[in-house]
Design an enzyme around this catalytic site. Structure first.
Site, PDB file in Angstrom:
ATOM      1  N   ILE A  87       0.859  -1.187   0.000  1.00 26.43           N
ATOM      2  CA  ILE A  87       0.000   0.000   0.000  1.00 26.43           C
ATOM      3  C   ILE A  87       0.894   1.236   0.000  1.00 26.43           C
ATOM      4  O   ILE A  87       1.752   1.396   0.873  1.00 26.43           O
ATOM      5  CB  ILE A  87      -0.944   0.016   1.222  1.00 26.43           C
ATOM      6  CG1 ILE A  87      -1.828  -1.232   1.228  1.00 26.43           C
ATOM      7  CG2 ILE A  87      -1.800   1.294   1.214  1.00 26.43           C
ATOM      8  CD1 ILE A  87      -2.706  -1.368   2.466  1.00 26.43           C
ATOM      9  N   GLU A 129       1.754  -3.517   5.807  1.00 23.84           N
ATOM     10  CA  GLU A 129       0.879  -3.115   4.697  1.00 23.84           C
ATOM     11  C   GLU A 129       1.266  -3.845   3.429  1.00 23.84           C
ATOM     12  O   GLU A 129       1.013  -3.381   2.327  1.00 23.84           O
ATOM     13  CB  GLU A 129       0.933  -1.596   4.489  1.00 23.84           C
ATOM     14  CG  GLU A 129       2.176  -1.055   3.835  1.00 23.84           C
ATOM     15  CD  GLU A 129       3.354  -0.840   4.787  1.00 23.84           C
ATOM     16  OE1 GLU A 129       4.376  -0.348   4.301  1.00 23.84           O
ATOM     17  OE2 GLU A 129       3.278  -1.157   5.983  1.00 23.84           O
TER      18      GLU A 129
END
Length: 182
Positions: A87, A129
């Site tokens: 991300i 992430e």
């Protein structure tokens, strides 16, 4: 905890079981129930050890074990690919909106990944992430197509309910088409 099974015992005559037989059957039922409870507890612990609690995806431990198993079973001509998904600017998102919102974004991204991959693919959360997807037997351009579908699915997430205008991901693709290629 509720009923988890049944033991059915029958006999040929209609007479009631005598007291020693009833004690023996009750003892066997208690032992069987305890064994079933241990088996369910073990299965739940195993599932918990291999699942990311936030996203519900397999975790890095499961992903690594699965990749190792697949590597040992690959035959000549079997192709695999891995997507690595990160991300973009997630630390800034967490710092700006807070960790509870970051958790909601992680769950949404995980759902977008699952919706974009094929049934036979194995998505996992491998870090904070970071996500990975193992693609089994992809055709020549499938890994790139799936990576693009993941990117588009994440880009299309509506996160306004969390105050986040949107997120994007970076997707890396690695292909291996030779059986002994890592």
């Amino acid at each position: 905890a509720g009923v988890i099974g049944a033991i059915v015992v029958s006999r040929r005559d209609r007479e009631a079981w005598d007291v020693p037989a009833r004690r023996l059957l009750e003892g066997a039922a208690v032992e069987a129930a305890a064994a079933l409870a241990r088996a369910y507890s073990y299965r739940e612990a195993t599932a918990n050890a291999s699942t990311d609690p936030l996203t519900g995806l397999p975790n890095r431990r499961y992903f690594d074990e699965f990749c190792g198993l697949l590597a040992r079973r690959r035959r000549a001509g079997d192709a695999v690919a891995v997507l690595m998904i990160d991300i973009d600017r997630f630390k800034v998102l967490n710092d700006t909106y807070g960790h509870p919102v970051g958790d909601e974004v992680l769950k949404a991204v995980a759902g977008a990944i699952v919706s974009a991959v094929r049934e036979e693919d194995v998505p996992a959360r491998v870090g904070g992430e970071e996500f990975a997807v193992l693609l089994r037997n992809p055709g020549p351009d499938v890994a790139l197509e799936v990576g693009e579908r993941v990117r588009a699915a994440v880009s299309g997430l509506d996160l306004r309910a969390h105050g986040v205008p949107g997120v994007s991901v970076s997707v890396g693709v690695a292909n291996a088409s030779v059986a002994d290629e890592p």
